[in-house]
Design an enzyme around this catalytic site. Structure first.
Site, short mmCIF file in Angstrom:
data_model
loop_
_atom_site.label_atom_id
_atom_site.label_comp_id
_atom_site.label_asym_id
_atom_site.label_seq_id
_atom_site.Cartn_x
_atom_site.Cartn_y
_atom_site.Cartn_z
N GLY A 12 49.43 34.89 49.09
CA GLY A 12 49.44 36.24 48.53
C GLY A 12 50.82 36.86 48.38
N ASN A 14 52.67 37.06 45.71
CA ASN A 14 52.72 37.89 44.49
C ASN A 14 52.01 39.23 44.73
OD1 ASN A 14 54.05 36.63 42.06
ND2 ASN A 14 52.83 34.90 42.81
N ARG A 65 28.64 28.14 40.69
CA ARG A 65 29.77 28.91 40.14
C ARG A 65 29.29 30.26 39.63
NH1 ARG A 65 34.64 26.84 39.50
NH2 ARG A 65 34.87 24.61 39.79
N ILE A 92 38.21 28.80 39.14
CA ILE A 92 38.01 29.03 37.70
C ILE A 92 36.87 30.03 37.54
CG2 ILE A 92 37.27 27.97 35.54
CD1 ILE A 92 38.69 25.40 36.48
N HIS A 109 50.79 32.45 36.10
CA HIS A 109 50.66 30.99 36.15
C HIS A 109 52.06 30.39 36.22
CE1 HIS A 109 48.82 27.10 35.55
NE2 HIS A 109 49.77 26.83 34.67
N GLU A 143 39.37 30.93 28.11
CA GLU A 143 40.02 29.62 28.18
C GLU A 143 41.04 29.61 29.32
OE1 GLU A 143 42.32 26.50 25.21
OE2 GLU A 143 41.63 28.43 24.45
N LEU A 144 40.98 28.60 30.18
CA LEU A 144 41.80 28.55 31.39
C LEU A 144 43.30 28.60 31.08
CD1 LEU A 144 41.88 28.04 34.51
CD2 LEU A 144 42.15 25.62 33.95
N GLU A 174 58.56 34.93 39.84
CA GLU A 174 57.21 35.51 39.73
C GLU A 174 57.19 36.89 40.37
OE1 GLU A 174 53.94 32.89 40.87
OE2 GLU A 174 55.18 31.14 40.46
#
Ligand code: GAR
Length: 208
Positions: A12, A14, A65, A92, A109, A143-144, A174
């Site tokens: 964590g 970020n 999921r 995801i 990312h 979309e990933l 970041e």
């Protein structure tokens, strides 16, 4: 005051950078909750010690999921976020979950998207002989690791770098670009059009 909810899976760092910058720079926003998909996520302790609500939705306790996404959405909605942030959140999320928060959900990312979506980005960049790597803050779409790019950082690959040294240098960037992108969002200084994101003051959307 915009309400920010942050999803994490581990350290964590970020999330911590965002919480700190939000307080120091007095954004018109507040981090109201940190939610992890693992009970042992270290970032939860930071949240608790800073008076931020900390919650766990353990993916291992869910039968599918879809069930995990539904449970997570229920917990997220309890905190009524204006902005949902993925910060090292390593699950995801399905299309229903993403659509629910689309336009108010950001991710960071550790690659220069659209290069290297998915895992092991630094290893793959080194294997590909990349001379420049970095990180991307983007709006989340189904979309990933895709979606309109808000800001990127660029980090040169140095002789002798391995995936760990590279990850450390990218992570330091970041901690600059994610808080900045979030600040722009909560201050209403971002505009999306045709899948592109513009910073309304003309500020640079790249950290070199
Ligand atoms: C960060 O490097 C982040 O970019 C990456 O995980 C790390 C989390 O660190 N995220 C992803 O790989 C998502 N696809 P943190 O928990 O210390 O913020």
């Amino acid at each position: 005051m915009k309400r920010i909810v942050i999803l994490i899976s581990g350290r964590g760092s970020n999330m911590q950078a965002i919480v700190r910058r939000c307080a120091e720079q007095q954004w018109p926003a507040q981090v109201v909750a940190v939610i992890a998909n693992r009970p042992d996520a270290q970032g939860l302790d930071f949240a608790r010690s800073h008076g931020i609500a900390a919650a766990v939705v353990d993916h291992r306790a869910q039968p599918s999921r879809e069930a995990f996404d539904a449970q997570l959405a229920q917990v997220v909605d309890r905190f009524a976020p204006d902005l949902l942030l993925l910060a090292g959140f390593m699950r995801i999320l399905g299309p229903d979950f993403v659509r629910r928060y689309q336009g108010r959900m950001l991710n960071i990312h550790p690659s220069l998207l659209p290069a290297f979506p998915g895992l092991h980005t630094h290893r793959r960049a080194l294997q590909a002989g990349c001379k420049l790597v970095g990180a991307t803050v983007h709006f989340v779409t189904p979309e990933l690791d895709h979606g309109p790019i808000v800001m990127q950082s660029a980090v040169p690959v140095l002789a002798g770098d391995d995936e760990h040294t590279l990850a450390d240098r990218v992570l330091a960037t970041e901690h600059v670009i994610y808080p900045l992108a979030v600040r722009w969002y909560v201050e209403g200084r971002l505009q999306q059009h045709d899948g592109l994101v513009r910073q309304l003051d003309g500020a640079s959307q790249v950290l070199m």
